[in-house]
Design a protein around this motif. Sequence first.
Motif, PDB file in Angstrom:
ATOM      1  N   ARG A 189      20.858  60.532  54.184  1.00 20.11           N
ATOM      2  CA  ARG A 189      21.460  61.552  53.327  1.00 20.11           C
ATOM      3  C   ARG A 189      22.832  61.981  53.847  1.00 20.11           C
ATOM      4  O   ARG A 189      23.164  63.157  53.904  1.00 20.11           O
ATOM      5  CB  ARG A 189      20.529  62.754  53.172  1.00 20.11           C
ATOM      6  CG  ARG A 189      19.169  62.426  52.569  1.00 20.11           C
ATOM      7  CD  ARG A 189      19.151  62.740  51.098  1.00 20.11           C
ATOM      8  NE  ARG A 189      17.998  62.179  50.433  1.00 20.11           N
ATOM      9  CZ  ARG A 189      17.022  62.892  49.920  1.00 20.11           C
ATOM     10  NH1 ARG A 189      17.032  64.193  50.017  1.00 20.11           N
ATOM     11  NH2 ARG A 189      16.027  62.290  49.296  1.00 20.11           N
ATOM     12  N   GLU A 190      23.636  60.973  54.183  1.00 18.58           N
ATOM     13  CA  GLU A 190      25.012  61.197  54.623  1.00 18.58           C
ATOM     14  C   GLU A 190      25.910  60.162  53.971  1.00 18.58           C
ATOM     15  O   GLU A 190      25.508  59.014  53.769  1.00 18.58           O
ATOM     16  CB  GLU A 190      25.132  61.078  56.143  1.00 18.58           C
ATOM     17  CG  GLU A 190      24.434  62.168  56.906  1.00 18.58           C
ATOM     18  CD  GLU A 190      24.621  62.016  58.416  1.00 18.58           C
ATOM     19  OE1 GLU A 190      24.799  60.870  58.888  1.00 18.58           O
ATOM     20  OE2 GLU A 190      24.596  63.027  59.104  1.00 18.58           O
ATOM     21  N   LEU A 191      27.136  60.575  53.655  1.00 21.56           N
ATOM     22  CA  LEU A 191      28.136  59.687  53.072  1.00 21.56           C
ATOM     23  C   LEU A 191      29.421  59.779  53.883  1.00 21.56           C
ATOM     24  O   LEU A 191      29.843  60.877  54.251  1.00 21.56           O
ATOM     25  CB  LEU A 191      28.436  60.075  51.626  1.00 21.56           C
ATOM     26  CG  LEU A 191      27.302  59.965  50.623  1.00 21.56           C
ATOM     27  CD1 LEU A 191      27.677  60.668  49.317  1.00 21.56           C
ATOM     28  CD2 LEU A 191      26.968  58.510  50.359  1.00 21.56           C
ATOM     29  N   THR A 192      30.042  58.642  54.145  1.00 21.92           N
ATOM     30  CA  THR A 192      31.336  58.629  54.807  1.00 21.92           C
ATOM     31  C   THR A 192      32.418  58.759  53.742  1.00 21.92           C
ATOM     32  O   THR A 192      32.397  58.062  52.727  1.00 21.92           O
ATOM     33  CB  THR A 192      31.545  57.304  55.572  1.00 21.92           C
ATOM     34  OG1 THR A 192      30.519  57.178  56.539  1.00 21.92           O
ATOM     35  CG2 THR A 192      32.885  57.284  56.272  1.00 21.92           C
ATOM     36  N   VAL A 193      33.361  59.654  53.967  1.00 25.52           N
ATOM     37  CA  VAL A 193      34.450  59.887  53.032  1.00 25.52           C
ATOM     38  C   VAL A 193      35.692  59.166  53.559  1.00 25.52           C
ATOM     39  O   VAL A 193      36.105  59.396  54.700  1.00 25.52           O
ATOM     40  CB  VAL A 193      34.735  61.393  52.870  1.00 25.52           C
ATOM     41  CG1 VAL A 193      35.877  61.629  51.891  1.00 25.52           C
ATOM     42  CG2 VAL A 193      33.475  62.125  52.419  1.00 25.52           C
ATOM     43  N   VAL A 194      36.257  58.280  52.719  1.00 24.38           N
ATOM     44  CA  VAL A 194      37.440  57.520  53.121  1.00 24.38           C
ATOM     45  C   VAL A 194      38.580  57.780  52.147  1.00 24.38           C
ATOM     46  O   VAL A 194      38.371  58.055  50.971  1.00 24.38           O
ATOM     47  CB  VAL A 194      37.149  56.001  53.200  1.00 24.38           C
ATOM     48  CG1 VAL A 194      36.137  55.702  54.283  1.00 24.38           C
ATOM     49  CG2 VAL A 194      36.675  55.459  51.880  1.00 24.38           C
ATOM     50  N   ASP A 195      39.789  57.698  52.685  1.00 24.49           N
ATOM     51  CA  ASP A 195      40.995  57.864  51.879  1.00 24.49           C
ATOM     52  C   ASP A 195      41.953  56.751  52.269  1.00 24.49           C
ATOM     53  O   ASP A 195      42.489  56.754  53.384  1.00 24.49           O
ATOM     54  CB  ASP A 195      41.622  59.233  52.128  1.00 24.49           C
ATOM     55  CG  ASP A 195      42.788  59.520  51.188  1.00 24.49           C
ATOM     56  OD1 ASP A 195      42.933  58.805  50.179  1.00 24.49           O
ATOM     57  OD2 ASP A 195      43.546  60.472  51.465  1.00 24.49           O
ATOM     58  N   GLY A 196      42.121  55.782  51.376  1.00 20.55           N
ATOM     59  CA  GLY A 196      43.007  54.662  51.659  1.00 20.55           C
ATOM     60  C   GLY A 196      42.594  53.867  52.883  1.00 20.55           C
ATOM     61  O   GLY A 196      43.433  53.439  53.667  1.00 20.55           O
ATOM     62  N   GLY A 197      41.315  53.703  53.090  1.00 20.43           N
ATOM     63  CA  GLY A 197      40.820  52.944  54.232  1.00 20.43           C
ATOM     64  C   GLY A 197      40.647  53.771  55.499  1.00 20.43           C
ATOM     65  O   GLY A 197      40.037  53.312  56.460  1.00 20.43           O
ATOM     66  N   GLN A 198      41.157  54.987  55.516  1.00 17.81           N
ATOM     67  CA  GLN A 198      41.020  55.863  56.690  1.00 17.81           C
ATOM     68  C   GLN A 198      39.814  56.782  56.505  1.00 17.81           C
ATOM     69  O   GLN A 198      39.657  57.436  55.480  1.00 17.81           O
ATOM     70  CB  GLN A 198      42.274  56.712  56.883  1.00 17.81           C
ATOM     71  CG  GLN A 198      42.177  57.659  58.066  1.00 17.81           C
ATOM     72  CD  GLN A 198      43.402  58.552  58.179  1.00 17.81           C
ATOM     73  OE1 GLN A 198      44.322  58.464  57.389  1.00 17.81           O
ATOM     74  NE2 GLN A 198      43.391  59.420  59.167  1.00 17.81           N
TER      75      GLN A 198
END
Length: 169
Positions: A41-50
Amino acid sequence: MKAREIISPGNRATHTEALRTIDADMPVIEVLPRLLEAPGRELTVVDGGQTLGVIDQTSLLEGLGRMIAARDDCSVIDVECRPEEYSASVLAHAVEDSDAHLVDMMTTPTADGYLRVTLRVRHTDPSATVHSLERYDFNVVDAYGANGEIRDAEIAIDRLLSLQTLMNV
């Protein structure tokens, strides 16, 4: 509200390879179903690969809580209707016809195929809005005034009418 706005400062990704990733600009309403299906129940948040961080149940709940401002001048009304009868504009019109303002509206499906629509209206007494919704043929199943009382005036009237009917028999 976007996913990037609900990352808690302490929720920095440490084991991102095992987590599902979502884009930082994903609307919060889209995050919830993905979080329920995600491992741990966790999600990784990415922005432009970062990688920006991780959203877990707590941070999502806090983000949703910030979206719904606490108000002392509102009533909550639940109506049920068939999906084909649902119209947000008709509901809003019925609320406005009672000189109240629609603050929030949320729909959820019921087990028997109906839609339950929860309305938060800016008026401390829900009675006039309940009557207006019923005039528009919506089935009002619950109503709470700002003080937490449940349609007390309406219940009292119904009981008096029932008593009057019994006395006339």
